[in-house]
Design an enzyme around this catalytic site. Structure first.
Site, PDB file in Angstrom:
ATOM      1  N   ARG A  69      10.269  57.779  33.160  1.00 51.32           N
ATOM      2  CA  ARG A  69       9.063  58.466  32.670  1.00 51.32           C
ATOM      3  C   ARG A  69       8.890  59.819  33.326  1.00 51.32           C
ATOM      4  O   ARG A  69       9.095  59.986  34.512  1.00 51.32           O
ATOM      5  CB  ARG A  69       7.816  57.621  32.968  1.00 51.32           C
ATOM      6  CG  ARG A  69       7.872  56.247  32.377  1.00 51.32           C
ATOM      7  CD  ARG A  69       6.574  55.503  32.611  1.00 51.32           C
ATOM      8  NE  ARG A  69       5.450  56.203  32.002  1.00 51.32           N
ATOM      9  CZ  ARG A  69       4.214  55.744  32.031  1.00 51.32           C
ATOM     10  NH1 ARG A  69       3.926  54.620  32.641  1.00 51.32           N
ATOM     11  NH2 ARG A  69       3.244  56.430  31.450  1.00 51.32           N
ATOM     12  N   HIS A 424      -3.603  60.243  21.081  1.00 47.37           N
ATOM     13  CA  HIS A 424      -3.232  61.595  21.446  1.00 47.37           C
ATOM     14  C   HIS A 424      -4.304  62.597  21.015  1.00 47.37           C
ATOM     15  O   HIS A 424      -4.749  63.443  21.784  1.00 47.37           O
ATOM     16  CB  HIS A 424      -1.892  61.943  20.790  1.00 47.37           C
ATOM     17  CG  HIS A 424      -1.487  63.358  21.018  1.00 47.37           C
ATOM     18  ND1 HIS A 424      -1.750  64.350  20.099  1.00 47.37           N
ATOM     19  CD2 HIS A 424      -0.896  63.946  22.067  1.00 47.37           C
ATOM     20  CE1 HIS A 424      -1.303  65.484  20.579  1.00 47.37           C
ATOM     21  NE2 HIS A 424      -0.769  65.265  21.768  1.00 47.37           N
ATOM     22  N   ARG A 530     -26.816  97.667  26.845  1.00 47.88           N
ATOM     23  CA  ARG A 530     -26.122  98.754  26.141  1.00 47.88           C
ATOM     24  C   ARG A 530     -27.087  99.348  25.121  1.00 47.88           C
ATOM     25  O   ARG A 530     -27.461  98.686  24.156  1.00 47.88           O
ATOM     26  CB  ARG A 530     -24.888  98.225  25.413  1.00 47.88           C
ATOM     27  CG  ARG A 530     -23.755  97.746  26.325  1.00 47.88           C
ATOM     28  CD  ARG A 530     -22.617  97.214  25.453  1.00 47.88           C
ATOM     29  NE  ARG A 530     -21.373  97.027  26.163  1.00 47.88           N
ATOM     30  CZ  ARG A 530     -20.905  95.834  26.560  1.00 47.88           C
ATOM     31  NH1 ARG A 530     -21.598  94.737  26.337  1.00 47.88           N
ATOM     32  NH2 ARG A 530     -19.733  95.756  27.166  1.00 47.88           N
ATOM     33  N   ARG A 586     -28.064 101.162  30.503  1.00 46.32           N
ATOM     34  CA  ARG A 586     -27.012 102.167  30.461  1.00 46.32           C
ATOM     35  C   ARG A 586     -27.281 103.168  29.340  1.00 46.32           C
ATOM     36  O   ARG A 586     -27.582 102.777  28.207  1.00 46.32           O
ATOM     37  CB  ARG A 586     -25.663 101.501  30.217  1.00 46.32           C
ATOM     38  CG  ARG A 586     -24.550 102.541  30.219  1.00 46.32           C
ATOM     39  CD  ARG A 586     -23.221 101.925  29.936  1.00 46.32           C
ATOM     40  NE  ARG A 586     -23.113 101.544  28.542  1.00 46.32           N
ATOM     41  CZ  ARG A 586     -22.073 100.881  28.056  1.00 46.32           C
ATOM     42  NH1 ARG A 586     -21.097 100.508  28.854  1.00 46.32           N
ATOM     43  NH2 ARG A 586     -22.006 100.576  26.786  1.00 46.32           N
ATOM     44  N   GLU A 698     -15.576 102.883  35.870  1.00 48.19           N
ATOM     45  CA  GLU A 698     -14.691 102.352  34.837  1.00 48.19           C
ATOM     46  C   GLU A 698     -13.494 103.259  34.554  1.00 48.19           C
ATOM     47  O   GLU A 698     -12.827 103.129  33.540  1.00 48.19           O
ATOM     48  CB  GLU A 698     -15.477 102.030  33.556  1.00 48.19           C
ATOM     49  CG  GLU A 698     -16.451 103.098  33.113  1.00 48.19           C
ATOM     50  CD  GLU A 698     -17.332 102.665  31.933  1.00 48.19           C
ATOM     51  OE1 GLU A 698     -17.030 101.652  31.284  1.00 48.19           O
ATOM     52  OE2 GLU A 698     -18.309 103.365  31.664  1.00 48.19           O
ATOM     53  N   GLY A 719     -17.159  98.638  35.272  1.00 48.91           N
ATOM     54  CA  GLY A 719     -16.938  98.399  33.842  1.00 48.91           C
ATOM     55  C   GLY A 719     -15.466  98.067  33.667  1.00 48.91           C
ATOM     56  O   GLY A 719     -14.648  98.950  33.373  1.00 48.91           O
ATOM     57  N   THR A 720     -15.143  96.825  33.869  1.00 45.61           N
ATOM     58  CA  THR A 720     -13.717  96.465  33.934  1.00 45.61           C
ATOM     59  C   THR A 720     -13.052  96.432  32.558  1.00 45.61           C
ATOM     60  O   THR A 720     -11.832  96.335  32.488  1.00 45.61           O
ATOM     61  CB  THR A 720     -13.532  95.113  34.648  1.00 45.61           C
ATOM     62  OG1 THR A 720     -14.497  94.207  34.138  1.00 45.61           O
ATOM     63  CG2 THR A 720     -13.705  95.280  36.138  1.00 45.61           C
ATOM     64  N   ASN A 721     -13.839  96.516  31.487  1.00 43.41           N
ATOM     65  CA  ASN A 721     -13.193  96.623  30.168  1.00 43.41           C
ATOM     66  C   ASN A 721     -12.484  97.973  30.076  1.00 43.41           C
ATOM     67  O   ASN A 721     -11.298  98.062  29.769  1.00 43.41           O
ATOM     68  CB  ASN A 721     -14.222  96.530  29.035  1.00 43.41           C
ATOM     69  CG  ASN A 721     -15.037  95.256  29.112  1.00 43.41           C
ATOM     70  OD1 ASN A 721     -14.560  94.250  29.619  1.00 43.41           O
ATOM     71  ND2 ASN A 721     -16.261  95.315  28.626  1.00 43.41           N
ATOM     72  N   ASP A 722     -13.251  99.018  30.358  1.00 37.27           N
ATOM     73  CA  ASP A 722     -12.636 100.346  30.319  1.00 37.27           C
ATOM     74  C   ASP A 722     -11.686 100.554  31.480  1.00 37.27           C
ATOM     75  O   ASP A 722     -10.657 101.217  31.338  1.00 37.27           O
ATOM     76  CB  ASP A 722     -13.719 101.439  30.328  1.00 37.27           C
ATOM     77  CG  ASP A 722     -14.200 101.742  28.922  1.00 37.27           C
ATOM     78  OD1 ASP A 722     -13.329 101.993  28.055  1.00 37.27           O
ATOM     79  OD2 ASP A 722     -15.411 101.709  28.677  1.00 37.27           O
ATOM     80  N   CYS A 784     -19.914  94.482  35.268  1.00 36.83           N
ATOM     81  CA  CYS A 784     -20.533  94.141  33.984  1.00 36.83           C
ATOM     82  C   CYS A 784     -19.518  94.118  32.848  1.00 36.83           C
ATOM     83  O   CYS A 784     -19.876  93.967  31.691  1.00 36.83           O
ATOM     84  CB  CYS A 784     -21.689  95.082  33.663  1.00 36.83           C
ATOM     85  SG  CYS A 784     -21.172  96.795  33.476  1.00 36.83           S
TER      86      CYS A 784
HETATM   87  C1  PEP Z   1     -16.824  98.197  30.426  1.00 32.92           C
HETATM   88  O1  PEP Z   1     -16.146  99.152  30.084  1.00 32.92           O
HETATM   89  O2  PEP Z   1     -16.394  97.268  31.137  1.00 32.92           O
HETATM   90  C2  PEP Z   1     -18.215  98.079  30.000  1.00 32.92           C
HETATM   91  C3  PEP Z   1     -18.991  97.112  30.443  1.00 32.92           C
HETATM   92  O3  PEP Z   1     -18.642  98.973  29.057  1.00 32.92           O
HETATM   93  P1  PEP Z   1     -18.291  98.860  27.505  1.00 32.92           P
HETATM   94  O4  PEP Z   1     -17.637  97.549  27.286  1.00 32.92           O
HETATM   95  O5  PEP Z   1     -19.576  98.995  26.791  1.00 32.92           O
HETATM   96  O6  PEP Z   1     -17.379 100.018  27.336  1.00 32.92           O
HETATM   97 MG    MG Z   2     -17.144 100.872  29.310  1.00 35.76          MG
END
Ligand code: PEP
Ligand code: MG
Length: 836
Positions: A69, A424, A530, A586, A698, A719-722, A784
């Site tokens: 197994r 399953h 936002r 913002r 960011e 702003g960790t997205n940008d 954020c």
């Molecule tokens: C970002 O960039 O992480 C952010 C929070 O701003 P937005 O997503 O609005 O660009």
């Molecule tokens: Mg941003």
């Protein structure tokens, strides 16, 4: 393997055996061959097993049979391979008949070996064996394989051997050698890979191989096999929970081929073994101090444990079990908090059927995995995977097999005709937090016509169906769904988490409604409001467009004048909803052309302006503070609206809101210096409201020059997205579904950096910003971007020493828990629950 060894030491009845470790598997994967010395070691342990059992491998008189197994450190139910009854051949099967006096049993064991070995080791299609079995049952006019006689099974053995060209491998040692390799290989089969990806399990762990003396559940009516849980894996309630099949072997229960009986039925059939099982379940739970998932076999009245591991459970069950185990004194509050998987809590925030909706229940199956889903019917996993990308689908199957995993991932819910609570489909769906109704026997499928029937109703592929995995209900058509509430257990664990965590948790919320919901979920403020969303309102957009279209500053100011009271009332609503808690607002971020229609649809008078505003790389163009600096009147209006709203709320509530004004996309200290000047000038024209003025961080440059930027900031919010977009050079809008998907599939990247923070890249930039910023002053620091609600990233933010994380309202509870777990692991008190 570890579980078997530990149970053996506890004195629990476990058949004898040995384990080939995952080290051997990793060496095998690296060298593409079994490592030197392994075969000799296997021989040595096999000899020990023979001594221990008093039977010999391949003995024509009294053969030792073993199960081979798979078993990984992390449970991957049914994804890898297993072979039972290994060691049988044409002569040993006669020995087995003689020693057991049970020819039917011996033949049944042999046909199962050929079937499993053929499929796993020699890649013969499993369906061919199943078909031969089905044909024989039809020929004999019987419903179950247990109704076939010894002679029937001998005939089946012959039919199976034909698939081997007449001769099945006869040397047991050779069988074992090849079986071990096949189990190693099964670590990398496609379904296991898909499963690992879906559950974030590393690809290089490898599987162990457990070689264990066979015990037989298929020896007649005093034998059987089953699966049980020490608590209900759907609800976490204490009580008897499990399933049992008389006269059956191993995989019959899990595969969902025969629908098993509830565990209670064992009490009448096998009372002594039943009592012993209950006692063992209690001991195992006490020993592991966690809910267990146990496999067992009864051979002629004697109980044997074949496996125990931390049970896969729904989020609701995990919470209930953790709270109750704490009440029972089995675990501490810290342990309870540590063992809840935050990403699994998402399940509880999934939709349920609207209690107010009216509908007819077309059929009822087993409530295998809670939550409700509506979607279009599809009948196979490939179609589910394909259509599931575009629309909501429900995967409807006779039963699912591990090969359906990709379809299950893509489907909103799973409905099966056969199979029990431990089938399953049920186990995998619970692990994924997907709604599942199993064993819905009122349903029948015609896979050629691609239709399903419930009573008089015929449904085609693409017709809409709703399932409720909490009650087992199946409804034709769509039903209104509602978001569920946080129940008492959830609340309790979150309160414990709140006592432990250091990080504050805020929400990203743009409206008073979102703010209210966020507060209910425990948000300690708003980390990102936002404002652009307010510009898109039906009554606002024409005014916004008028502002953009204006020929000069005076024209823009006139339009902004009309927007001002609207913005002010938005802010008042949010401040009121968040009374007593900080609110970060913002200022406008997106490029202006986003507020105008696409060129082709625009009226003539707008086209010229749209062409002027168009940019090749708008994400790197005139957005954020670049816009605010070029058109200061926009930010002036927003600052005015904010401080006026704050003063109005202070007036009404008697308490001033905690206002934080945030500037987006700052890269240079000079940008923020000017914007702070603007902010202070406008605010002091208006009133004496107190506020903080800060910036998003960011852009990589902002991280590197955080020291200079900090001179003009009261706070930073990452702003960790940008920041991910700009640090990696990955377009937020173009990566997913394109090259990033390829990267993830091919393992160039292990995780999606837009979901889980790229700690060594983006994270290091953040670290630099924290160090350099805080060297200048005692800055308030938060995050954020989307990562603020992702458990692993939350842990990283804790380590960095941020003050808060901010995420969407629905993820606030997850973040509260993840923050507590980060604090615990810092204290060294946390441990990762094996089932987590
Ligand atoms: C970002 O960039 O992480 C952010 C929070 O701003 P937005 O997503 O609005 O660009
Ligand atoms: Mg941003």
């Amino acid at each position: 393997g570890a579980g078997l060894a530990e149970m053996t030491q506890l004195g629990v009845p476990v058949p004898a055996g040995f384990t080939i470790t995952t080290d051997a598997c990793r060496a095998y994967m690296a060298e593409r061959d079994v490592p030197a010395g392994l075969e000799a070691e296997i021989d040595e342990h096999l000899a020990a097993l023979e001594r221990r059992t008093g039977k010999r491998f391949g003995d024509p008189e009294d053969p030792l049979l073993v199960s081979v197994r798979s078993g990984a450190a992390v449970s991957m139910p049914g994804m890898m391979d297993t072979i039972l009854n290994l060691g049988l051949n044409d002569v040993a099967v006669d020995g087995l008949t003689r020693t057991t006096g049970n020819p039917r049993f011996a033949s049944d064991s042999y046909r199962r070996l050929i079937q499993m070995y053929g499929e796993v080791v020699d890649g013969i299609e499993g369906q061919r064996f199943e078909q031969a079995l089905t044909d024989l049952k039809a020929k004999r006019g019987v419903a179950h394989d247990t109704d076939l006689s010894a002679n029937d099974l001998d005939e089946l053995v012959e039919t199976f051997k034909q698939m081997y060209g007449g001769r099945f491998p006869q040397d047991p040692r050779d069988q074992l050698r090849r079986a071990v390799r096949a189990v190693f290989d099964s670590w990398d089969n496609p379904r296991a890979q898909v499963y690992r990806r879906a559950h974030g399990i590393a690809d290089d762990l490898g599987t162990a191989v457990n070689v264990v003396q066979m015990v037989f559940g298929n020896k007649g009516d005093t034998s059987g096999t089953g699966v049980c849980f020490t608590r209900d894996p759907s609800t976490g309630e204490q009580g008897l929970y499990g399933e049992f099949l008389v006269n059956a072997q191993g995989e019959d229960v899990v595969a969902g081929i025969r629908t098993p009986e509830p565990l209670q039925a064992m009490q009448q059939r096998l009372p002594e073994a039943f009592q012993q099982l209950l006692e063992t379940m209690r001991r195992l739970e006490e020993h592991y101090r966690d809910m267990q998932d146990i496999e067992f076999t009864v051979e002629e009245g004697s109980l044997y444990l074949l496996q125990t591991r931390a049970a896969k459970r729904t989020a609701a069950a995990g919470l209930k079990a953790a709270v109750e185990m704490t009440d029972e004194g089995l675990i501490s509050r810290e342990e309870a908090v540590a063992r809840i998987d935050p990403s699994q809590l998402d399940q509880l925030l999934h939709p349920m059927l609207d209690p107010g909706a009216t509908y007819d229940v077309a059929a009822t199956g087993l409530n295998a995995s809670p939550g409700a889903a509506s979607g279009k019917i599809v009948f196979d996993a490939d179609t589910a995977a394909e259509r599931g990308e575009r629309e909501d689908v429900i995967l409807v199957r006779w039963e699912t097999t591990p090969d359906d995993i990709h379809g299950m991932i893509a489907a909103k819910g799973i409905l099966t005709v056969h199979g029990g609570m431990t089938s399953h489909a049920a186990v995998v769906a619970r692990g994924m937090g997907k709604p599942c109704v199993a064993g819905c026997e009122a349903l029948s499928l015609d896979l050629n016509a691609r239709t399903a029937r419930i009573g008089e109703t015929t449904l085609k592929e693409g017709d809409v169906l709703t399932i409720d995995g909490g009650t087992g209900r199946v409804i034709v058509g769509a039903v209104e769904l509602v978001p569920p509430q946080i129940n008492e257990d959830f609340q309790t664990v979150l309160e414990w988490a709140d006592d432990i965590r250091r990080l504050n948790v805020r929400a990203n919320a743009d409206t008073p409604d979102d703010a209210k919901r966020a507060r209910e979920f425990g948000a300690q403020g708003i980390g990102l409001c936002r404002t652009e969303h307010m510009f898109f309102g039906e009554d606002r957009l024409p005014v916004v467009q008028e502002m953009i279209m204006a020929r000069d500053e005076a024209g823009r100011r006139a339009a902004l004048e009309r927007l001002l009271p609207m913005q002010q009332s938005d802010f008042e609503g949010i401040f009121e909803a968040m009374a007593g808690l900080p609110v970060t607002i913002r200022l406008l971020d997106p490029p202006l052309h986003e507020f105008l229609p696409p060129l082709e649809q625009a009226p003539d008078e707008m086209r010229e302006r749209i062409k002027q505003l168009q940019e090749s790389n708008p994400m790197l163009g005139t957005r954020g503070c670049r816009l605010g600096l070029q058109y200061p009147e926009i930010y002036e209006m927003q600052v005015r609206a904010i401080v006026r709203a704050a003063a109005a709320v202070r007036e009404r509530a008697g308490e001033p809101p905690l206002v934080e004004i945030m500037h987006p996309l700052v890269g240079f200290a000079e940008e923020l210096r000017r914007l702070r000047e603007l902010t202070v000038a406008v605010a002091s024209e208006e009133n004496d409201v107190e506020y903080l003025c800060g910036t998003m961080i960011e852009l990589p440059r902002a991280c590197i020059r955080a020291d200079e930027i900090a001179e003009h900031a009261d706070f930073f919010s990452f702003g960790t997205n940008d920041l991910t977009q700009t640090a990696l050079g990955f377009s937020r809008d173009d990566a997913e579904g394109k090259f990033l998907t390829y990267y993830l599939e091919e393992g160039v990247l292990e995780r999606n950096p837009f979901e889980t923070l790229d700690e060594s890249g983006v994270g290091d930039l953040m670290r630099i910003a924290v160090e350099r910023g805080r060297a200048v002053k005692d800055l308030k620091l938060g995050i954020c971007g989307e990562h603020g609600g992702e458990p692993k990233s939350v842990a990283f933010c804790h380590e960095l020493g941020l003050d808060y994380v901010s995420c969407s309202p629905f993820r606030v509870p997850l973040a509260r828990l993840a923050a507590a777990q980060a604090a615990l692991s810092e204290r060294g008190a946390a441990y990762v629950a094996a089932g987590g």
